[in-house]
Design an enzyme around this catalytic site. Structure first.
Site, short mmCIF file in Angstrom:
data_model
loop_
_atom_site.label_atom_id
_atom_site.label_comp_id
_atom_site.label_asym_id
_atom_site.label_seq_id
_atom_site.Cartn_x
_atom_site.Cartn_y
_atom_site.Cartn_z
N ASP A 295 0.87 -1.17 0.00
CA ASP A 295 0.00 0.00 0.00
C ASP A 295 0.91 1.24 0.00
O ASP A 295 2.15 1.13 0.11
CB ASP A 295 -0.98 -0.01 1.19
C1 BGC Z 1 -5.03 3.18 0.26
C2 BGC Z 1 -5.27 2.17 -0.84
C3 BGC Z 1 -5.11 2.83 -2.21
C4 BGC Z 1 -3.74 3.47 -2.29
C5 BGC Z 1 -3.47 4.14 -3.63
C6 BGC Z 1 -3.75 3.96 0.06
O1 BGC Z 1 -3.65 4.99 0.95
O2 BGC Z 1 -5.01 2.52 1.52
O3 BGC Z 1 -6.55 1.60 -0.70
O4 BGC Z 1 -5.31 1.87 -3.23
O5 BGC Z 1 -3.63 4.45 -1.26
O6 BGC Z 1 -4.19 5.28 -3.76
#
Ligand code: BGC
Length: 771
Positions: A295
């Site tokens: 993530d």
């Molecule tokens: C979130 C994810 C997301 C990623 C990209 C993160 O902060 O937890 O769900 O896909 O950002 O935007």
């Protein structure tokens, strides 16, 4: 080129036809041939790559301002040309994507294409209901359809990878991300995971209108302590396997191409660097063959978790089984040094690189890096009238009728309504959380939707009545990205409220559109108080005093505490955040053109103090007897254990009667099949759909089991007076659970089969099932 980098960003499948036409062994042989071809290709490519180029493939960057973190990548253009980037997210649009893909395919030594990702969560341009709302439809066909349309629109704008579905089980409504998932039940969540992946990936990821799904957040992210975002998760292995891991596993079985690691720790080790999770469970136990991305800056965040400096945590993550590093560039900046110092091996880097290249191969990007970059599709496949019409249909299927006393709904298409509330004449908040490419100016407000449906037949007396909230520091947080997410009417709260009361006095019925605005749920939007904000509640209280029928149209990204509303409103229609076609879909339901049939997939508590609250809890040694608080029982002194609305609950404009459960046998042995049947009758005046739910209890086992577990459901359609027999076949597969040895098996004995309209209201019959 430059302008795109400065653009501000706001916000396995075996082909089906082959399965039908070819015998299984031929399909298997074909898959093997394809795998062999891929291996030969990827091995050949890896053999040509320098260590820098390999590490570059593991680097995922975002272009533009970030929505979900404070770090944004720099020098992206140069890095792409040097082969230091494997994938990009945060841009879309055929021209923009083409320009960036050109950099990779024309300016790099090996011409390896980039993969383009985005948070396409509930639609790309045509926005569907938030996932919690979608799940309330209990309609896998519609859920899959929403993902297919999202994939078609996303590919028309150059994308090939979506960060969805989020399959995290959530039993805590304080957690803002409960809005992004399918609620509290592992079996149900698994069905949704499968439908979404089939919708995104289609019969082959090589198709021009298919994307690779990225299942998130692996794992257990929804179990955050106190419902607080990014918080610690700690639970027993049995609970993980029984209640939290099944949807991720279902996603692997459905052929998901990629996974995203979660921010939280598991058994003290961050998921992003957790070898047990990423390698032992995901790959060895479940056979996952795709790649895992972290993530957003989750590798770097292992430093704050206390696992070491960036070099250490990057090595740890790679060794654990992480293949791609999102945004933080820990892999890019430290892996070569770690290799030189013997902290990681060449084989480990090669393996991660291989998995990323395989994903690009599966997407057909080596055949055609521009396969979904087609400016004509961008104009003809996006936000089309057909997509909008599907969105309207899907939205109305997601609505849940929580209360309807004295048949207040549906409304007549004559007379007058007081249309009040901060969400009544509002387009932005129709879309809900995670709408990166969604344009709220294209959405239909409730006011517009009503006008579209009833024209001049109904007099609308509109008043805003209240701001979303009067708490200025809360508003500041809701407007976090410097955007005006919440617009505040400067009039004193009393004046606003009086205008609503005046509108109510001259109308036959009040429709109050209230609840949570867009930024009140989703990522980084945990709430400790899950009431409707005070300003809106004050308005509802004043309106209730007018004595006019009060219909609440509720917007919410989570279960809210609605005890006052349940007591005082005449009707409550939960519409979540319905998406682009919000107003039209809401009007269809309010005026009876469609009879609501949604059922909640997350329990609504009476009080935040009951959380975590979920239907499939344990009995305990001192079970609550259902009659209210009593001494020395597992209950509260001040409040009942019962939820306000149980899992699976939802009303209809008609009523349904259930017969007792009939079983084809009451004693079974081994792998026999049990058939349980009920007769459901439409006892009301309207045609309607009903979700008939099957639960099973296992009252005696080697471990204490949940009081009941959802095992199946069927959605039926009945005309007034019509009856249908609904049967479920039950095999020992439905009786299995994880025991203390984490062995997944069933134990002989008594089982109680329960069928009903929701998790609390069921008819039951018991059987003896021996091995
Ligand atoms: C979130 C994810 C997301 C990623 C990209 C993160 O902060 O937890 O769900 O896909 O950002 O935007």
């Amino acid at each position: 080129m430059k302008k795109y980098f400065s653009t501000r960003i706001i916000n396995r499948v075996i082909p089906l036809c082959v399965v039908v036409l070819l015998p299984f062994n031929k399909v298997l042989a074909q898959t093997k041939t394809e795998d062999t071809k891929m291996n030969v290709f990827v091995t050949g490519l890896i053999n040509k790559m320098t260590i820098d180029e390999k590490i570059g493939q593991l680097n995922l960057v975002t272009i533009g301002a970030a929505t979900t973190g404070s770090v944004v990548n720099k020098g992206v253009e140069d890095k792409i040309k040097k082969g230091a980037i494997g994938g990009v997210f945060g841009i879309w649009g055929a021209d923009k994507v083409k320009e960036v893909q050109d950099l990779a395919t024309k300016s790099t030594r090996l011409h390896i294409p980039l993969i383009f990702g985005l948070d396409v969560i509930h639609g790309h341009r045509t926005i569907f209901p938030i996932p919690l709302g979608l799940s309330a439809s209990w309609d896998m066909g519609l859920i899959k359809r929403s993902a297919q349309i999202a994939a078609k629109e996303a590919t028309a704008e150059g994308l090939n990878w979506v960060y969805s579905p989020m399959v995290d089980i959530a039993r805590d409504a304080r957690w803002g991300r409960i809005s992004e998932g399918s609620g509290e039940d592992p079996w149900y969540g698994s069905q949704v995971a499968k439908a979404m992946i089939q919708g995104y990936q289609g019969s082959s990821m090589k198709n021009a209108d298919a994307v690779m799904a990225c299942v998130k957040h692996f794992a257990l992210y929804g179990g955050a302590e106190a419902g607080r975002e990014y918080n610690t998760v700690d639970m027993s292995r049995i609970k993980m396997y029984q209640d939290y891991l099944p949807p991720y596993r279902a996603a692997v079985d459905a052929g998901a191409g990629s996974f995203m690691s979660s921010f939280n720790t598991i058994d003290g080790v961050p998921a992003t660097g957790n070898q047990w999770l990423l390698t032992d469970v995901l790959r060895k136990q479940w056979g996952f063959k795709g790649f895992v991305v972290s993530d957003y800056t989750a590798v770097n965040e292992m430093e704050a978790h206390g696992l070491g400096d960036l070099q250490m945590v990057s090595a740890l993550a790679l060794k654990a089984g992480l293949d791609m590093d999102m945004v933080g560039e820990g892999f890019l900046t430290t892996l070569k040094k770690s290799l030189a110092e013997g902290k990681v091996t060449k084989q480990e880097i090669d393996l991660a690189c291989r998995r990323v290249l395989e994903a690009k191969y599966k997407l057909g990007l080596f055949d055609n890096p521009y396969k979904s970059i087609d400016a004509t599709r961008e104009t003809k496949d996006v936000l089309t009238p057909e997509n909008r019409s599907e969105a309207r249909n899907i939205s109305k299927h997601s609505f849940v009728l929580l209360k309807n006393s004295a048949q207040t709904l549906p409304l007549k298409k004559t007379g007058s309504i007081a249309l009040v509330g901060p969400l009544a004449n509002n387009q932005r908040d129709m879309l809900g959380t995670w709408v990166v490419a969604g344009d709220w100016e294209k959405s239909i407000s409730v006011m517009q939707g009503i006008k579209n449906l009833v024209g001049n037949g109904v007099t609308i007396n509109y008043a805003k009545g209240a701001n979303i909230t009067e708490d200025s520091s809360f508003i500041q947080r809701l407007n976090f990205f410097g955007q005006q997410m919440v617009t505040v009417d400067k009039k004193p709260a009393d004046e606003l409220l009086n205008e609503a009361v005046e509108a109510a006095k001259k109308s036959d019925v009040i429709v109050a559109v209230v609840g949570e605005s867009q930024s009140m749920s989703g990522e980084s939007s945990s709430r400790a108080d899950i009431d409707i904000p005070e300003s809106q509640k004050n308005m509802l209280k004043a309106l209730a005093k007018t004595g006019k029928p009060l219909v609440i149209v509720l917007f919410n990204g989570r279960p809210l505490t609605l005890t006052w509303e349940d007591e005082h409103a005449s009707a409550i229609l939960d519409v979540w955040a319905p998406g682009t076609e919000a107003g039209n879909a809401i009007a269809d339901v309010l005026f009876g053109d469609y009879n609501p049939a949604g059922k909640i997939t997350a329990t609504f508590p009476r009080s935040v103090g009951q959380i975590p609250i979920y239907y499939n809890h344990k009995n305990t040694g001192r079970p609550y007897d259902g009659k209210g608080p009593s001494k020395f029982k597992s209950n509260y002194l001040d409040i009942s254990n019962d939820p306000l609305y149980p899992f699976g609950y939802g009303l209809s404009y008609t009523t349904f009667g259930y017969s007792d459960v009939k079983l084809n046998k009451t004693k079974l042995k081994g792998t026999e099949t049990l058939t349980a049947t009920v007769t459901v009758t439409n006892t009301g005046k309207y045609a309607g759909e009903e979700v008939v739910q099957l639960y099973i209890s296992d009252p005696v086992a080697s471990i204490s089991r949940s009081v009941k577990e959802l095992k199946n459901f069927k959605k039926i359609n009945l005309q007034p007076g019509e009856q249908k027999e609904v049967s479920f076949n039950i095999t020992p597969e439905e009786l299995k659970f994880y025991n203390t040895q984490l062995k997944y098996d069933w134990e002989p004995g008594k089982f109680i089969v329960q069928i009903g309209t929701n998790s609390s209201d069921t008819h039951s019959a018991s059987v003896q099932w021996d091995k």
